[in-house]
Write a protein that holds these residues in place. Sequence first.
Motif, PDB file in Angstrom:
ATOM      1  N   ALA A 161       0.850  -1.186   0.000  1.00  0.00           N
ATOM      2  CA  ALA A 161       0.000   0.000   0.000  1.00  0.00           C
ATOM      3  C   ALA A 161       0.890   1.242   0.000  1.00  0.00           C
ATOM      4  O   ALA A 161       1.782   1.367   0.845  1.00  0.00           O
ATOM      5  CB  ALA A 161      -0.917   0.001   1.222  1.00  0.00           C
ATOM      6  N   ILE A 162       0.665   2.126  -0.952  1.00  0.00           N
ATOM      7  CA  ILE A 162       1.476   3.346  -1.083  1.00  0.00           C
ATOM      8  C   ILE A 162       0.567   4.528  -0.785  1.00  0.00           C
ATOM      9  O   ILE A 162      -0.367   4.824  -1.540  1.00  0.00           O
ATOM     10  CB  ILE A 162       2.091   3.449  -2.491  1.00  0.00           C
ATOM     11  N   ILE A 165       5.249   7.045  -8.326  1.00  0.00           N
ATOM     12  CA  ILE A 165       5.797   5.971  -7.485  1.00  0.00           C
ATOM     13  C   ILE A 165       4.916   4.730  -7.563  1.00  0.00           C
ATOM     14  O   ILE A 165       5.406   3.598  -7.674  1.00  0.00           O
ATOM     15  CB  ILE A 165       5.937   6.452  -6.026  1.00  0.00           C
ATOM     16  N   VAL A 166       3.607   4.946  -7.513  1.00  0.00           N
ATOM     17  CA  VAL A 166       2.662   3.835  -7.610  1.00  0.00           C
ATOM     18  C   VAL A 166       2.830   3.100  -8.938  1.00  0.00           C
ATOM     19  O   VAL A 166       2.854   1.863  -8.993  1.00  0.00           O
ATOM     20  CB  VAL A 166       1.214   4.349  -7.449  1.00  0.00           C
ATOM     21  N   LEU A 213      11.479   0.990  -3.621  1.00  0.00           N
ATOM     22  CA  LEU A 213      10.568   2.120  -3.407  1.00  0.00           C
ATOM     23  C   LEU A 213      11.240   3.387  -2.859  1.00  0.00           C
ATOM     24  O   LEU A 213      10.931   4.494  -3.325  1.00  0.00           O
ATOM     25  CB  LEU A 213       9.409   1.696  -2.505  1.00  0.00           C
ATOM     26  N   PRO A 214      12.161   3.300  -1.887  1.00  0.00           N
ATOM     27  CA  PRO A 214      12.822   4.526  -1.436  1.00  0.00           C
ATOM     28  C   PRO A 214      13.575   5.250  -2.561  1.00  0.00           C
ATOM     29  O   PRO A 214      13.580   6.479  -2.622  1.00  0.00           O
ATOM     30  CB  PRO A 214      13.785   4.037  -0.347  1.00  0.00           C
ATOM     31  N   LYS A 215      14.184   4.489  -3.469  1.00  0.00           N
ATOM     32  CA  LYS A 215      14.870   5.111  -4.606  1.00  0.00           C
ATOM     33  C   LYS A 215      13.869   5.761  -5.549  1.00  0.00           C
ATOM     34  O   LYS A 215      14.105   6.857  -6.077  1.00  0.00           O
ATOM     35  CB  LYS A 215      15.702   4.074  -5.354  1.00  0.00           C
ATOM     36  N   ALA A 216      12.735   5.083  -5.755  1.00  0.00           N
ATOM     37  CA  ALA A 216      11.686   5.652  -6.603  1.00  0.00           C
ATOM     38  C   ALA A 216      11.229   6.992  -6.044  1.00  0.00           C
ATOM     39  O   ALA A 216      10.986   7.949  -6.798  1.00  0.00           O
ATOM     40  CB  ALA A 216      10.511   4.680  -6.702  1.00  0.00           C
TER      41      ALA A 216
END
Length: 281
Positions: free
Chosen positions: A85-86, A126-127, A147-150
């Motif tokens: 979940a973002i 990001i999603v 995800l942190p890099k995104a």
Amino acid sequence: MQKIAIVTDSACDLTLETMKENDIHLSPLRIIYSHGEFEDKINITSEEVYNSLETEIPTTSLPSPKTCERVLSQIEAAGYTHVIAISVSKALSGTFNAFRLALEGHPNLTSTIFDSKIIGYCQGVIVLEASKMVQAGKSYEEILEYLPKARENVVGYYTLNTLEYLIKGGRIGKLAGAIGQFLHLKPIITMDKTGVYCSIAKVRGRKQSLSKLHEIIKEHLTEGKCKLWVLQGDALEEGTKFMENLRNLHNVVSVELTLVGAMSAAHSGRGMIGIAIQRVD
């Protein structure tokens, strides 16, 4: 075998069509009027919010527990084993906690909630990156690691045509807002590393604010190739012109125009122009 579901809220400003095409599961934010409550993108649009601003400025709220539960039950029934979940920035909304509470009721799902620490189409970028990784067969663990890099690769900037709705919504103080209105100040707004709004510049007048926004974009493009999305809030003509002026800049990989969602419409009012920038390695 892992079957991974990507879940997000409507603050991401992705269209329903884009979410359907990319198998993204939506928990919509709520748009609340004195006469009733609506779900962003489901039964209310940004155009409808703009058209009602003269009579009532709505408030907004996190997705309802009932909606979160319905989405997760459908995911589990469809045979998904993992959920990522973002959420919109936890510093701005209780959506992160709404996802957390809902997921606690589904212990059979292996899940993680990623605080995007951003809002709007930047969150949507990001999603989409997470969804593409699922489609490419990447594992749950690989996606979480990326995800942190995104998030580091995405930044957004916004300028408003009026401070009226930020003042009425309590986002800025009445005195500061009144002074800004009197001086015709147009702030350039972004989000800091903690996921809260901050102003990086204040200029006088609409023309100067758009010029400053263009200058900021060019600075990012000197650092490497970027994908750009111009965000417009009931400012189609200005947004289109602004987008066309970006097309031929050095290091622009692509540029698209998109309409902001109902939640953003409620807080920014008519005339918002923004930019989502994604650095491309």
